[in-house]
Write a protein that holds these residues in place. Structure first.
Motif, PDB file in Angstrom:
ATOM      1  N   SER A 251       8.417  32.286  -6.327  1.00 30.38           N
ATOM      2  CA  SER A 251       7.523  31.138  -6.231  1.00 30.38           C
ATOM      3  C   SER A 251       8.088  30.075  -5.302  1.00 30.38           C
ATOM      4  N   VAL A 252       7.168  29.264  -4.794  1.00 30.10           N
ATOM      5  CA  VAL A 252       7.521  28.048  -4.066  1.00 30.10           C
ATOM      6  C   VAL A 252       7.019  26.886  -4.913  1.00 30.10           C
ATOM      7  N   ILE A 253       7.942  26.057  -5.396  1.00 30.67           N
ATOM      8  CA  ILE A 253       7.606  24.940  -6.281  1.00 30.67           C
ATOM      9  C   ILE A 253       7.867  23.637  -5.542  1.00 30.67           C
ATOM     10  N   ASP A 254       6.820  22.852  -5.345  1.00 30.11           N
ATOM     11  CA  ASP A 254       6.921  21.582  -4.620  1.00 30.11           C
ATOM     12  C   ASP A 254       7.641  21.761  -3.285  1.00 30.11           C
ATOM     13  N   GLY A 255       7.242  22.820  -2.588  1.00 27.12           N
ATOM     14  CA  GLY A 255       7.741  23.074  -1.247  1.00 27.12           C
ATOM     15  C   GLY A 255       9.107  23.715  -1.177  1.00 27.12           C
ATOM     16  N   ILE A 256       9.674  24.091  -2.292  1.00 33.51           N
ATOM     17  CA  ILE A 256      11.034  24.626  -2.324  1.00 33.51           C
ATOM     18  C   ILE A 256      11.021  26.058  -2.858  1.00 33.51           C
ATOM     19  N   SER A 257      11.672  26.974  -2.145  1.00 37.20           N
ATOM     20  CA  SER A 257      11.771  28.365  -2.567  1.00 37.20           C
ATOM     21  C   SER A 257      12.698  28.482  -3.772  1.00 37.20           C
ATOM     22  N   VAL A 258      12.170  28.968  -4.879  1.00 28.86           N
ATOM     23  CA  VAL A 258      12.971  29.112  -6.093  1.00 28.86           C
ATOM     24  C   VAL A 258      14.097  30.116  -5.864  1.00 28.86           C
ATOM     25  N   TYR A 259      13.805  31.193  -5.168  1.00 34.08           N
ATOM     26  CA  TYR A 259      14.839  32.207  -4.895  1.00 34.08           C
ATOM     27  C   TYR A 259      15.999  31.599  -4.118  1.00 34.08           C
ATOM     28  N   ASP A 260      15.682  30.814  -3.092  1.00 34.06           N
ATOM     29  CA  ASP A 260      16.740  30.214  -2.274  1.00 34.06           C
ATOM     30  C   ASP A 260      17.599  29.261  -3.103  1.00 34.06           C
ATOM     31  N   VAL A 261      16.966  28.510  -3.994  1.00 31.63           N
ATOM     32  CA  VAL A 261      17.718  27.608  -4.863  1.00 31.63           C
ATOM     33  C   VAL A 261      18.697  28.394  -5.722  1.00 31.63           C
ATOM     34  N   ARG A 262      18.207  29.455  -6.351  1.00 38.43           N
ATOM     35  CA  ARG A 262      19.059  30.225  -7.262  1.00 38.43           C
ATOM     36  C   ARG A 262      20.179  30.933  -6.515  1.00 38.43           C
ATOM     37  N   GLN A 263      19.885  31.436  -5.329  1.00 34.23           N
ATOM     38  CA  GLN A 263      20.937  32.080  -4.549  1.00 34.23           C
ATOM     39  C   GLN A 263      22.018  31.074  -4.154  1.00 34.23           C
ATOM     40  N   LYS A 264      21.586  29.878  -3.785  1.00 35.16           N
ATOM     41  CA  LYS A 264      22.565  28.867  -3.383  1.00 35.16           C
ATOM     42  C   LYS A 264      23.382  28.387  -4.569  1.00 35.16           C
ATOM     43  N   THR A 265      22.783  28.319  -5.756  1.00 31.00           N
ATOM     44  CA  THR A 265      23.588  27.945  -6.928  1.00 31.00           C
ATOM     45  C   THR A 265      24.720  28.946  -7.129  1.00 31.00           C
ATOM     46  N   GLY A 266      24.434  30.223  -6.901  1.00 29.57           N
ATOM     47  CA  GLY A 266      25.480  31.240  -7.023  1.00 29.57           C
ATOM     48  C   GLY A 266      26.585  31.050  -6.011  1.00 29.57           C
ATOM     49  N   SER A 267      26.209  30.745  -4.762  1.00 33.53           N
ATOM     50  CA  SER A 267      27.208  30.527  -3.717  1.00 33.53           C
ATOM     51  C   SER A 267      28.095  29.334  -4.052  1.00 33.53           C
ATOM     52  N   LEU A 268      27.471  28.243  -4.482  1.00 33.80           N
ATOM     53  CA  LEU A 268      28.241  27.049  -4.825  1.00 33.80           C
ATOM     54  C   LEU A 268      29.096  27.278  -6.064  1.00 33.80           C
ATOM     55  N   LEU A 269      28.565  28.039  -7.008  1.00 34.61           N
ATOM     56  CA  LEU A 269      29.303  28.349  -8.230  1.00 34.61           C
ATOM     57  C   LEU A 269      30.558  29.147  -7.925  1.00 34.61           C
ATOM     58  N   ALA A 270      30.479  30.054  -6.938  1.00 32.25           N
ATOM     59  CA  ALA A 270      31.658  30.842  -6.555  1.00 32.25           C
ATOM     60  C   ALA A 270      32.761  29.938  -6.014  1.00 32.25           C
ATOM     61  N   GLY A 271      32.368  28.894  -5.281  1.00 31.03           N
ATOM     62  CA  GLY A 271      33.358  27.958  -4.763  1.00 31.03           C
ATOM     63  C   GLY A 271      33.917  27.047  -5.838  1.00 31.03           C
ATOM     64  N   GLU A 272      33.091  26.680  -6.795  1.00 30.00           N
ATOM     65  CA  GLU A 272      33.536  25.782  -7.865  1.00 30.00           C
ATOM     66  C   GLU A 272      34.383  26.477  -8.915  1.00 30.00           C
ATOM     67  N   SER A 273      34.121  27.773  -9.144  1.00 30.44           N
ATOM     68  CA  SER A 273      34.828  28.484 -10.226  1.00 30.44           C
ATOM     69  C   SER A 273      35.164  29.905  -9.806  1.00 30.44           C
ATOM     70  N   PRO A 274      36.121  30.059  -8.879  1.00 32.80           N
ATOM     71  CA  PRO A 274      36.500  31.403  -8.425  1.00 32.80           C
ATOM     72  C   PRO A 274      37.202  32.191  -9.523  1.00 32.80           C
ATOM     73  N   VAL A 275      37.142  33.514  -9.406  1.00 32.78           N
ATOM     74  CA  VAL A 275      37.792  34.388 -10.372  1.00 32.78           C
ATOM     75  C   VAL A 275      38.125  35.697  -9.676  1.00 32.78           C
ATOM     76  N   VAL A 276      39.186  36.365 -10.109  1.00 27.75           N
ATOM     77  CA  VAL A 276      39.537  37.687  -9.595  1.00 27.75           C
ATOM     78  C   VAL A 276      38.856  38.722 -10.481  1.00 27.75           C
ATOM     79  N   ALA A 277      38.016  39.563  -9.873  1.00 24.23           N
ATOM     80  CA  ALA A 277      37.265  40.544 -10.657  1.00 24.23           C
ATOM     81  C   ALA A 277      36.896  41.722  -9.781  1.00 24.23           C
ATOM     82  N   ASP A 278      36.391  42.781 -10.416  1.00 27.07           N
ATOM     83  CA  ASP A 278      36.028  44.003  -9.693  1.00 27.07           C
ATOM     84  C   ASP A 278      34.572  43.988  -9.223  1.00 27.07           C
TER      85      ASP A 278
END
Length: 469
Positions: A251-278
């Motif tokens: 969906s696009v909500i108020d002009g913003i792609s929901v998918y893009d928002v969620r993908q970017k939260t993941g990218s930012l989350l990786a920088g904020e809370s890195p972890v060593v994993a498989d």
């Protein structure tokens, strides 16, 4: 939380309403309904279940008319009662009124008491009927529809996206803060649609024109749309949980792609809370976009550790905790080869009560995961929502009374981290002052008894100008 749609066109609309509601099924799975208008007659059908379970071809063919509206419901205000299934349909003084509503009013009790004092008898426990009562009362007393909408918006307080059909004419209006989404589209062959999300427009082949503006009302005809700005605010307060969980990722909500928002939260989350994993794995489906962003930013391979059974519903919006817990094992099945002996990063959209997270982590461990690190694409939910989300009390919110470390212990994760509020706002791409973050901060954009308010400066435009609506 509900899904609504209304269509006026040059063709029979029941089939298109069916597919629009089908596309909005994620917003409500308890019940649904459709009402259409044809030559002075309102045709209606509603019931419990999914859209595909409620309507047959014969039923849809019986719902004749080129104007109509529909609703899928997840019960919040009023509870799970058959009389609360929408659309609501009323007859008064020679008029027919059908109405659907997504949102939650915070002054329902006062308004119900006031209108009962005027002799109005309510047949449901839903706040939607209060909206209908206000509109009908104004029209009965000789006001235009435009004036009735203006008075209604001045009277009600909370979140609301409303579509109603009066004598076959379709109208819609949205609360002045734009808390709940509502968008407008058009059909190539003539006609217009208004719906909760753009995916409903995609499903019926309509072109997205724009979002209905906060505080705006519109009258829809097949060949034109008549807009009217009724209220303004110094800034909107779009529901942050739409981007976190409610809305479909496409969906696009108020002009913003929901998918893009969620993908970017993941990218930012990786920088904020890195972890060593498989591997990095989503908790499907609302964690998928965030997991792809986390994997790309962290360099950890993306693998699906859990496969979703597509024939189960969304566990968060199921009406009881027992049903939510039972649904987890039915809904998700681990991929043994991706899990056994591995350190797994699970990415989920949110933690509300904590029970589902604990069961998912236990399931992944049961199938041999060495470590399970949970990364959450929203900040901790610490406060109730009064505006349409089903976590109404602080007691049932695990993060209200537990620290992140205590929550980690309770859900038995190896580690736990949430995205920061600043990171979430950055991912959405609009200022925090333009979002409702009440569930994350305990500060709300409307006045609620006993809660802290962040005023958004709502103003009423002269309700008696331009009454041609």
């Amino acid at each position: 939380m509900c899904g609504i749609a209304g269509i006026v066109a040059n063709f029979e609309v029941s089939g298109s309403l069916y597919w629009a509601l089908y596309a909005l099924q994620h917003r409500g799975q308890e019940s649904g309904g459709i009402s259409t208008y044809d030559n002075g007659t309102v045709h209606k059908y509603k019931g419990y279940g999914l859209v595909s379970e409620i309507f047959t071809n014969d039923i849809l063919q019986s719902l004749s008319g080129k104007t109509g509206l529909g609703h899928v419901r997840y019960p919040t205000t009023g509870g799970s009662k058959p009389e609360n299934i929408q659309p609501f349909n009323f007859l008064f003084r020679g008029h027919s009124l059908s109405i659907v509503h997504n949102g939650n009013l915070v002054n329902t009790d006062e308004l119900r008491y006031e209108y009962e004092g005027r002799g109005h008898i309510f047949s449901t426990t839903s706040d939607t009927e209060v909206i209908a009562a206000i509109l009908a009362n104004e029209i009965i007393h000789g006001h235009t529809v435009g004036e009735a909408i203006s008075f209604c918006m001045r009277s009600i307080r909370g979140s609301y996206a409303v579509i109603f059909m009066l004598d076959g004419v379709l109208y819609a209006f949205r609360d002045p803060l734009g808390i709940k989404p509502l968008c407008l589209g058009e059909f190539e062959d003539g006609g217009h649609i208004v719906a909760s999300e753009s995916v409903a427009l995609d499903a019926v082949g309509a072109k997205l024109l724009r979002d209905v503006a906060p505080g705006e009302s519109i009258r829809l005809k097949a060949d034109n749309v008549y807009p009217r700005q009724i209220m303004t605010a110094k800034s909107p307060a779009h529901c942050v949980f739409e981007y976190i969980y409610f809305a479909r990722a496409d969906s696009v909500i108020d002009g913003i792609s929901v998918y893009d928002v969620r993908q970017k939260t993941g990218s930012l989350l990786a920088g904020e809370s890195p972890v060593v994993a498989d591997i990095v794995s989503p908790v499907p489906d609302s964690g998928t976009a965030a997991a792809t962003g986390y994997a790309a930013a962290s360099g950890i391979p993306f693998r699906e550790a859990l496969i979703k059974n597509r024939y189960t519903g969304r566990t968060f919006i199921m009406p009881t905790q027992a049903k939510r817990e039972m649904a987890v094992r039915m809904k998700l099945n681990p991929v043994r080869g991706h899990i056994t002996g591995k350190s797994v990063v699970l990415v989920d959209d949110s933690i509300v009560r904590g029970t589902t997270s604990r069961r998912i982590i236990a399931l992944v461990r049961e199938f041999g995961a060495k470590e399970v690190h949970l990364r959450v694409a929203s900040p901790p939910i610490i406060a109730p929502c009064y505006l349409g989300t089903d976590f109404p009390t602080r007691e049932e919110l695990i993060s209200h009374h537990k620290s992140v470390g205590a929550v980690r212990e309770a859900i038995e994760a190896t580690s736990l981290a949430h995205i920061s509020l600043e990171g979430l706002v950055e991912a959405i791409g609009i200022p925090c002052s333009h979002l409702c973050t009440g569930c994350l901060t305990g500060k709300y954009p409307v006045a609620i008894d006993g809660e802290e308010e962040e005023s958004h400066g709502i103003e009423m435009i002269d309700p008696y100008k331009n009454p041609d609506l």
